[in-house]
Design an enzyme around this catalytic site. Structure first.
Site, PDB file in Angstrom:
ATOM      1  N   GLY A 252     -21.742 -24.388 -15.455  1.00  6.31           N
ATOM      2  CA  GLY A 252     -22.677 -25.400 -14.988  1.00  6.31           C
ATOM      3  C   GLY A 252     -24.109 -24.924 -14.874  1.00  6.31           C
ATOM      4  O   GLY A 252     -24.943 -25.582 -14.254  1.00  6.31           O
ATOM      5  N   HIS A 255     -25.146 -21.706 -19.534  1.00 10.96           N
ATOM      6  CA  HIS A 255     -24.765 -20.536 -20.327  1.00 10.96           C
ATOM      7  C   HIS A 255     -23.910 -20.922 -21.539  1.00 10.96           C
ATOM      8  O   HIS A 255     -24.053 -20.325 -22.615  1.00 10.96           O
ATOM      9  CB  HIS A 255     -24.009 -19.529 -19.460  1.00 10.96           C
ATOM     10  CG  HIS A 255     -24.821 -18.969 -18.337  1.00 10.96           C
ATOM     11  ND1 HIS A 255     -26.056 -18.365 -18.537  1.00 10.96           N
ATOM     12  CD2 HIS A 255     -24.582 -18.911 -16.999  1.00 10.96           C
ATOM     13  CE1 HIS A 255     -26.538 -17.968 -17.374  1.00 10.96           C
ATOM     14  NE2 HIS A 255     -25.674 -18.286 -16.433  1.00 10.96           N
ATOM     15  N   GLY A 256     -23.033 -21.904 -21.370  1.00 11.34           N
ATOM     16  CA  GLY A 256     -22.213 -22.346 -22.489  1.00 11.34           C
ATOM     17  C   GLY A 256     -23.052 -22.928 -23.608  1.00 11.34           C
ATOM     18  O   GLY A 256     -22.823 -22.651 -24.791  1.00 11.34           O
ATOM     19  N   GLU A 278     -12.093 -24.234 -33.250  1.00 10.89           N
ATOM     20  CA  GLU A 278     -10.656 -24.481 -33.283  1.00 10.89           C
ATOM     21  C   GLU A 278     -10.204 -25.205 -32.020  1.00 10.89           C
ATOM     22  O   GLU A 278     -10.278 -24.677 -30.916  1.00 10.89           O
ATOM     23  CB  GLU A 278      -9.908 -23.144 -33.401  1.00 10.89           C
ATOM     24  CG  GLU A 278      -8.399 -23.274 -33.443  1.00 10.89           C
ATOM     25  CD  GLU A 278      -7.712 -21.923 -33.517  1.00 10.89           C
ATOM     26  OE1 GLU A 278      -6.472 -21.902 -33.498  1.00 10.89           O
ATOM     27  OE2 GLU A 278      -8.407 -20.898 -33.577  1.00 10.89           O
TER      28      GLU A 278
END
Length: 460
Positions: A252, A255-256, A278
């Site tokens: 949150g 970073h993603g 995938e």
């Protein structure tokens, strides 16, 4: 001749019967109900239940077919997982153990199926890892290549940097690190399994936060992604992200998104054929579509192609058209997107629907109805095939003595031929199919509007 029994004798007989009576069968307890897993960064956080408790997808799958633990009364398992060295320790307590008819679950074996060699038996050994392996992540990542870094802003004393470091998993040190990360993969990434670290085509990207306070540098792992490099004829390769995880305490915080953007930049810099993910989770797919839609909006060729589709939606009534409206992007544009942004066709089509929606007038009901028809047609084609329709092949379920859901008949209707019983089943099947299709369309429309809202918000 029989003799009468006294009241005392009758009471004695009843007690004997109760003594030889059967005890209740152990119902067991679900693993999800008796196990808690905490991610801790210091020994002071161990045994503190206010520490970061992670929410695994499903612990039951590691405990037999029914996911239950047997043979323990008032069982409580607290597992402490270090975010410094990624060792683990399990604190197991119970009031008593007894075979209640289904044996006593081997907890050590079950927990080792999750944590492997990183599970330490001694609590003292586990606590010592916080002082002995403070530089573990720094030492392992020091041999890697920094792909990109960013300065998120310093909110503490000392400089802070976030770096993405590329490493091959075939080296001993990196392979050992991945082995310690496997429990997080199994617990938090749906449907995952460990990668083969002996295969040189596997790579890992570590997201590391580096701090330097009073000359003492330190590295903290925020997340990681494993990537497989496929050969693409004749002289290229394709990248496929297999596992991508930001550790729970750092989710949150963007970073993603940053890690995914770095991987996109790697694909472009290395001029691979394209990049895929995938079986992404719903959240990851939404994030990916949002990022890719923003990237697509920078291409000059996108707007005129989208405007052409929107123009048809404005001037036509798709619900009354006898032939299917071709709303896919031109093949030349699909190829340009693949070459420049490394977005494959399947992902581009996901973004394409969002791009069209962004150009619609939300107050124009006819336009929105046409758009929904477009999405419905595309969803139907994805589920049933492009040649779906009343003249194509149809499937109906046929009851049997075992499991009616496992038996079906596929046939192709011819003209006005009707068969007793079959026509009724076909009509029922078509009704159910229509309801399921509408549900899928509703879900897809919600996905599109959510992504579109985030895109608009990001663009300001």
């Amino acid at each position: 001749m029989g003799t009468k029994k006294s009241a005392a004798d009758l009471t004695s007989d009843l007690k004997k019967k109760r003594k030889v009576g059967f005890s209740s069968i152990d119902a067991g307890v679900e693993a999800n109900d008796c196990i808690k897993i905490f991610l801790v960064s210091s020994k002071e956080e161990v045994d503190v239940e206010e520490s970061c408790c992670i929410d695994p997808i499903d612990l039951n799958r590691f405990f037999g077919e029914d996911g239950k633990v047997y043979g323990y009364k008032d069982l409580k398992i607290n597992i402490w997982l270090s975010s410094i060295s990624f060792h683990a320790y399990a604190d197991i307590t119970s009031e008593s153990t007894a075979d209640g008819g289904k044996g006593i679950t081997d907890l050590k074996s079950a927990l080792q199926s999750i944590f492997g060699e990183s599970l330490l038996e001694s609590k003292d050994d586990f606590l010592q890892t916080f002082s002995k392996e403070t530089q573990y992540i720094r030492d392992v990542s020091s041999s890697g290549k920094v792909v990109q870094f960013k300065n998120p802003g310093d909110h503490q004393s000392g400089a802070s940097n976030v770096e993405v470091i590329h490493l091959p998993v075939t080296s001993i040190a990196v392979g050992e690190l991945y082995g310690r990360l496997v429990p997080l993969v199994l617990l938090l990434v749906d449907g995952s399994s460990p990668i083969d670290i002996s295969d040189p085509k596997w790579e890992i990207y570590l997201m590391v936060q580096k701090t330097d306070q009073k000359g003492d540098s330190n590295s903290k792992l925020l997340g990681f992604a494993t990537v497989y490099r496929f050969y693409q004829y004749p002289d290229s390769s394709r990248l496929r992200i297999s596992q991508m995880l930001i550790l729970p305490p750092y989710q949150g915080q963007g970073h993603g998104r940053h890690l995914l953007e770095v991987l996109n930049s790697v694909a472009i810099a290395e001029n691979v054929h394209d990049m895929a993910i995938e079986e992404p989770s719903d959240y990851l797919q939404q994030l990916r579509t949002c990022i890719d839609t923003l990237r697509l909006l920078t291409l000059d060729a996108i707007k005129p192609a989208v405007d052409s589709v929107v123009s048809h939606l404005i001037h036509e009534n798709l619900s009354k058209k006898t032939c299917k409206f071709e709303s896919d992007p031109p093949s030349a544009l699909v190829e340009e997107v693949r070459k420049t942004l490394k977005i494959n066709k399947k992902q581009f089509l996901q973004c394409w629907e969002v791009l069209i929606y962004l150009q619609l007038d939300p107050n124009n009901k006819k336009l929105l109805d046409n758009y929904r028809t477009l999405i419905s047609d595309r969803t139907k084609a994805d589920v049933l095939g492009k040649d779906s329709g009343t003249g194509g092949k149809q499937v109906i379920e046929v009851p049997n003595d075992y499991d009616h859901e496992m038996t079906f008949v596929m046939f192709r209707p011819r003209g006005s031929e009707k068969t007793d019983g079959i026509e009724t089943e076909v009509n029922k099947n078509q009704t159910n199919q229509e309801e399921q299709l509408n549900q899928l369309v509703d879900e897809r429309m919600n996905e599109i509007t959510e992504v579109a809202g985030k895109v608009v918000l990001h663009r300001g």
